[in-house]
Scaffold this motif. Structure first.
Motif, short mmCIF file in Angstrom:
data_model
loop_
_atom_site.label_atom_id
_atom_site.label_comp_id
_atom_site.label_asym_id
_atom_site.label_seq_id
_atom_site.Cartn_x
_atom_site.Cartn_y
_atom_site.Cartn_z
N TYR A 251 0.84 -1.20 0.00
CA TYR A 251 0.00 0.00 0.00
C TYR A 251 0.88 1.25 0.00
O TYR A 251 0.65 2.19 -0.77
CB TYR A 251 -0.91 -0.02 1.22
CG TYR A 251 -1.91 1.12 1.28
CD1 TYR A 251 -3.23 0.93 0.92
CD2 TYR A 251 -1.53 2.40 1.72
CE1 TYR A 251 -4.16 1.97 0.97
CE2 TYR A 251 -2.45 3.43 1.78
CZ TYR A 251 -3.75 3.22 1.40
OH TYR A 251 -4.66 4.25 1.47
N LYS A 252 1.87 1.26 0.86
CA LYS A 252 2.75 2.42 0.95
C LYS A 252 3.52 2.64 -0.35
O LYS A 252 3.74 3.78 -0.79
CB LYS A 252 3.72 2.26 2.13
CG LYS A 252 3.02 2.32 3.49
CD LYS A 252 4.03 2.18 4.61
CE LYS A 252 3.33 2.26 5.97
NZ LYS A 252 2.73 3.59 6.20
N LYS A 253 3.92 1.54 -1.00
CA LYS A 253 4.64 1.68 -2.27
C LYS A 253 3.70 2.22 -3.35
O LYS A 253 4.11 3.04 -4.19
CB LYS A 253 5.22 0.33 -2.70
CG LYS A 253 6.14 0.44 -3.93
CD LYS A 253 7.35 1.30 -3.63
CE LYS A 253 8.26 1.43 -4.84
NZ LYS A 253 9.45 2.28 -4.55
N LEU A 254 2.45 1.77 -3.37
CA LEU A 254 1.49 2.29 -4.33
C LEU A 254 1.29 3.79 -4.14
O LEU A 254 1.18 4.55 -5.11
CB LEU A 254 0.15 1.57 -4.19
CG LEU A 254 0.05 0.21 -4.87
CD1 LEU A 254 -1.23 -0.50 -4.44
CD2 LEU A 254 0.12 0.34 -6.38
N GLN A 255 1.26 4.25 -2.89
CA GLN A 255 1.15 5.69 -2.64
C GLN A 255 2.36 6.43 -3.20
O GLN A 255 2.23 7.50 -3.80
CB GLN A 255 1.01 5.96 -1.15
CG GLN A 255 -0.34 5.58 -0.58
CD GLN A 255 -0.53 6.16 0.81
OE1 GLN A 255 0.38 6.20 1.61
NE2 GLN A 255 -1.74 6.61 1.08
N GLU A 256 3.54 5.86 -3.00
CA GLU A 256 4.77 6.48 -3.52
C GLU A 256 4.72 6.57 -5.05
O GLU A 256 5.06 7.61 -5.63
CB GLU A 256 5.97 5.66 -3.07
CG GLU A 256 7.30 6.18 -3.55
CD GLU A 256 8.45 5.26 -3.13
OE1 GLU A 256 9.36 5.05 -3.96
OE2 GLU A 256 8.40 4.74 -1.99
N ILE A 257 4.30 5.49 -5.69
CA ILE A 257 4.20 5.49 -7.15
C ILE A 257 3.12 6.47 -7.61
O ILE A 257 3.30 7.19 -8.61
CB ILE A 257 3.91 4.07 -7.66
CG1 ILE A 257 5.13 3.17 -7.42
CG2 ILE A 257 3.54 4.07 -9.15
CD1 ILE A 257 4.87 1.70 -7.69
N GLY A 258 2.02 6.53 -6.87
CA GLY A 258 0.96 7.48 -7.22
C GLY A 258 1.45 8.91 -7.19
O GLY A 258 1.14 9.71 -8.09
N ARG A 259 2.23 9.25 -6.17
CA ARG A 259 2.77 10.61 -6.10
C ARG A 259 3.74 10.87 -7.24
O ARG A 259 3.76 11.96 -7.83
CB ARG A 259 3.46 10.83 -4.75
CG ARG A 259 2.48 10.94 -3.58
CD ARG A 259 3.18 11.43 -2.31
NE ARG A 259 4.14 10.44 -1.81
CZ ARG A 259 3.83 9.49 -0.93
NH1 ARG A 259 2.59 9.39 -0.47
NH2 ARG A 259 4.74 8.65 -0.51
N GLU A 260 4.55 9.86 -7.58
CA GLU A 260 5.50 10.02 -8.68
C GLU A 260 4.77 10.28 -10.00
O GLU A 260 5.17 11.16 -10.78
CB GLU A 260 6.35 8.75 -8.80
CG GLU A 260 7.38 8.79 -9.91
CD GLU A 260 8.23 7.54 -9.93
OE1 GLU A 260 9.35 7.56 -9.38
OE2 GLU A 260 7.76 6.52 -10.49
#
Length: 255
Positions: free
Chosen positions: A9-18
């Motif tokens: 979940y946290k990685k998806l948020q990081e990718i979403g921000r990118e």
């Protein structure tokens, strides 16, 4: 979707921000494991107003809009490539909206940032296990990238729900999940000239049907790799849990 402390979940948020803050696409074409059309035909959502398709969590919402113009442009590209395609009126399935809700939900962003707010057009897989057929589908989409259309594919690196249900209290990764997860990395990150063959060979492995009792959750990455052209693949993250792997990949660099 509700386990906000989960590493995936946290990685998806990081990718979403990118994607929203650096890539800044003008639209998205997305392929999900949960939509297979015909053996030799794909379908695309041409609706401007797109509802959600549920299999649970029926009160969840993910506001979104489609694009008839982008759907028609995509259909034209596929037809030029000799791919049979049909426009339909369909909602976004949970292979799209759940992932997008994790990646682009408001809680992932600071007050001065904006979540993904661009048209989303969903395209189906073929209803076949042919990896090269799906790779060619991706190749037909590749020119969209030059027009600031983000191509996102949604599946899982390892997806054996039967073993997950019966072994959900066993935290240790299944041996086939570890071996197939690494084989996928080797294939997806191979030199682009070798990538199609290596990705196709994944389906022939002895552990393939353990990792994927059916291949629809694997084939989206063939579409993504085909769309990547000469851009190299990178594994951004992986986590093997029991009979699942949450690996995430990007093709090309963020400019």
């Amino acid at each position: 979707m509700y386990d906000v402390d989960h590493p995936a979940y946290k990685k998806l948020q990081e990718i979403g921000r990118e994607i929203t803050m650096r890539v800044k696409p003008e639209a998205v074409v997305v392929v999900s494991a949960h939509w297979q059309a015909g053996k030799n035909q794909v379908q695309i959502n041409t609706s401007e107003k797109t509802e959600l398709i549920y299999d649970h969590y029926y009160e969840e919402r993910y506001p979104n809009v489609g694009s008839k113009e982008l759907a028609e442009k995509t259909m034209s590209l596929l037809k030029k490539a000799g791919i049979e395609v049909k426009g339909v009126d369909r909602g976004l399935d949970h292979g799209v909206w759940v992932i997008f809700k994790c990646a682009y939900g408001l809680e992932a962003f600071a007050p001065d940032e904006n979540p993904l707010d661009v048209p989303i057009v969903q395209l189906s897989l073929f209803n076949s296990d042919d990896p090269d057929q799906h790779y060619r589908l991706g190749q037909a989409l590749s020119t969209l990238r030059a027009e600031k259309v983000q191509i996102i594919v949604s599946g899982m690196a390892v997806h054996n729900l039967r073993d997950f249900r019966f072994g959900s209290n066993v935290p240790d990764p299944m041996p086939y999940a570890i071996s197939f997860d690494e084989a996928l990395k080797d294939a997806a990150t191979a030199p682009p000239a070798e990538r199609q063959v290596k990705l196709a060979d994944l389906l022939k492995r002895e552990d393939a049907r353990k990792a994927h009792p059916s291949f629809e959750h694997l084939l989206p990455i063939h579409v993504g790799a085909g769309a990547a052209g000469v851009d190299a693949g990178t594994r951004l993250f992986t986590l093997v849990e029991g009979s699942l792997s949450w690996a995430q990949y990007r093709f090309g660099d963020v400019l």
